[in-house]
Scaffold this active site. Structure first.
Site, PDB file in Angstrom:
ATOM      1  N   HIS A   1       7.075  -1.406   3.038  1.00 27.92           N
ATOM      2  CA  HIS A   1       7.248  -0.376   2.002  1.00 27.92           C
ATOM      3  C   HIS A   1       8.571  -0.581   1.260  1.00 27.92           C
ATOM      4  O   HIS A   1       8.629  -0.479   0.034  1.00 27.92           O
ATOM      5  CB  HIS A   1       7.272   1.031   2.626  1.00 27.92           C
TER       6      HIS A   1
ATOM      7  N   LYS B   1      -6.454  11.434   7.970  1.00 27.10           N
ATOM      8  CA  LYS B   1      -5.581  10.727   8.942  1.00 27.10           C
ATOM      9  C   LYS B   1      -4.838  11.731   9.809  1.00 27.10           C
ATOM     10  O   LYS B   1      -4.577  12.848   9.362  1.00 27.10           O
ATOM     11  CB  LYS B   1      -4.522   9.914   8.193  1.00 27.10           C
TER      12      LYS B   1
ATOM     13  N   ARG C   1      -1.168  -5.897   0.486  1.00 29.90           N
ATOM     14  CA  ARG C   1      -0.777  -6.877   1.494  1.00 29.90           C
ATOM     15  C   ARG C   1      -1.767  -8.033   1.581  1.00 29.90           C
ATOM     16  O   ARG C   1      -1.395  -9.174   1.754  1.00 29.90           O
ATOM     17  CB  ARG C   1      -0.662  -6.210   2.871  1.00 29.90           C
TER      18      ARG C   1
ATOM     19  N   SER D   1       2.321   0.601   9.152  1.00 30.37           N
ATOM     20  CA  SER D   1       2.882   1.712   9.938  1.00 30.37           C
ATOM     21  C   SER D   1       2.178   1.806  11.289  1.00 30.37           C
ATOM     22  O   SER D   1       2.819   2.080  12.304  1.00 30.37           O
ATOM     23  CB  SER D   1       2.725   3.030   9.179  1.00 30.37           C
TER      24      SER D   1
HETATM   25  O1  PNS Z   1      -0.213   5.041   2.903  1.00 29.49           O
HETATM   26  P1  PNS Z   1      -1.622   5.500   2.736  1.00 29.49           P
HETATM   27  O2  PNS Z   1      -2.094   6.289   3.958  1.00 29.49           O
HETATM   28  O3  PNS Z   1      -2.582   4.398   2.367  1.00 29.49           O
HETATM   29  O4  PNS Z   1      -1.574   6.521   1.507  1.00 29.49           O
HETATM   30  C1  PNS Z   1      -2.748   7.143   1.042  1.00 29.49           C
HETATM   31  C2  PNS Z   1      -2.356   8.335   0.173  1.00 29.49           C
HETATM   32  C3  PNS Z   1      -1.609   9.372   1.008  1.00 29.49           C
HETATM   33  C4  PNS Z   1      -1.487   7.866  -0.979  1.00 29.49           C
HETATM   34  C5  PNS Z   1      -3.679   8.917  -0.384  1.00 29.49           C
HETATM   35  O5  PNS Z   1      -4.488   9.357   0.669  1.00 29.49           O
HETATM   36  C6  PNS Z   1      -3.432  10.062  -1.365  1.00 29.49           C
HETATM   37  O6  PNS Z   1      -3.185   9.819  -2.529  1.00 29.49           O
HETATM   38  N1  PNS Z   1      -3.529  11.319  -0.852  1.00 29.49           N
HETATM   39  C7  PNS Z   1      -3.413  12.511  -1.663  1.00 29.49           C
HETATM   40  C8  PNS Z   1      -4.821  13.019  -2.008  1.00 29.49           C
HETATM   41  C9  PNS Z   1      -5.400  12.142  -3.125  1.00 29.49           C
HETATM   42  O7  PNS Z   1      -5.024  12.256  -4.270  1.00 29.49           O
HETATM   43  N2  PNS Z   1      -6.304  11.208  -2.749  1.00 29.49           N
HETATM   44  C10 PNS Z   1      -6.802  10.210  -3.680  1.00 29.49           C
HETATM   45  C11 PNS Z   1      -8.120  10.591  -4.247  1.00 29.49           C
HETATM   46  S1  PNS Z   1      -9.358  10.330  -3.041  1.00 29.49           S
END
Ligand code: PNS
Length: 176
Positions: free
Chosen positions: A17, A41, A90, A128
């Site tokens: 990150h 999650k 990645r 992570s």
């Molecule tokens: O690091 P990650 O877990 O891949 O991040 C995913 C994250 C938290 C960025 C994504 O789940 C997110 O944007 N969550 C907020 C809700 C949302 O807008 N979801 C996208 C539309 S499904």
């Protein structure tokens, strides 16, 4: 002035990150790193803990801000003066999920464009969840997370693992 947001769970922030944060911070005038929630999650670190870890590892980057939001990324985008979403890639295995999210965000807010930055080769395998496993078994985190947060991450995850082991032992006892 161009402002980008870098959204993620950051549970916890890794060197992967940080690589994306450092590189994106040189491409935009301002970079807001936003801790968001994926409701599917389960997380080890609370949002304030994740914000604190991110703030500490980015303290030297003058144009980087840390924020958190309990809602849709597309709505955060609407409510703030933001131009673009930055995501790290990645491997090709990330692509399908990230592509789907980029399209969903654009569908929810047509202004929300996503740009992808490829991970630096030596961070492509860092995640992570891998960091959490190594930390839970007391492994060496030095190559995976910034040194100033090693201790905090190890302490918290070892405690969590111990608690889970105790819960599992209790449950086994009840099942017998
Ligand atoms: O690091 P990650 O877990 O891949 O991040 C995913 C994250 C938290 C960025 C994504 O789940 C997110 O944007 N969550 C907020 C809700 C949302 O807008 N979801 C996208 C539309 S499904």
């Amino acid at each position: 002035m161009k402002t980008a947001i870098y959204p993620g769970s950051f549970d916890p922030v890794t060197n992967g990150h940080l690589d994306i944060i450092q590189r994106a911070s040189t491409m935009f005038d301002k970079l807001i790193v936003v801790v968001l929630i994926n409701p599917l999650k389960t997380y080890s670190f609370s949002i304030p803990e994740r914000v604190d870890l991110l703030s500490r590892v980015t303290a030297g980057l003058g144009n980087v801000e840390i924020d958190s939001y309990d809602g849709l990324l597309a709505d955060y985008f609407k409510q703030h003066d933001v131009d673009v979403i930055v995501k790290g890639l990645r491997a090709t295995s990330d692509f399908e999920y990230e592509f789907q999210m980029a399209h969903t965000n654009k569908d929810l807010n047509p202004r929300a464009e996503t740009v992808f930055i490829p991970a630096t080769a030596n961070t492509t395998f860092i995640s992570s969840s891998m960091v959490k496993q190594v930390a839970m078994f007391g492994g060496n985190l030095s190559k995976y997370v910034p040194s100033i947060i090693h201790e905090d991450i190890s302490r918290k995850l070892k405690r969590e693992f111990e608690r889970k082991r105790e819960e599992a032992a209790k449950k086994r006892g009840l099942d017998d």
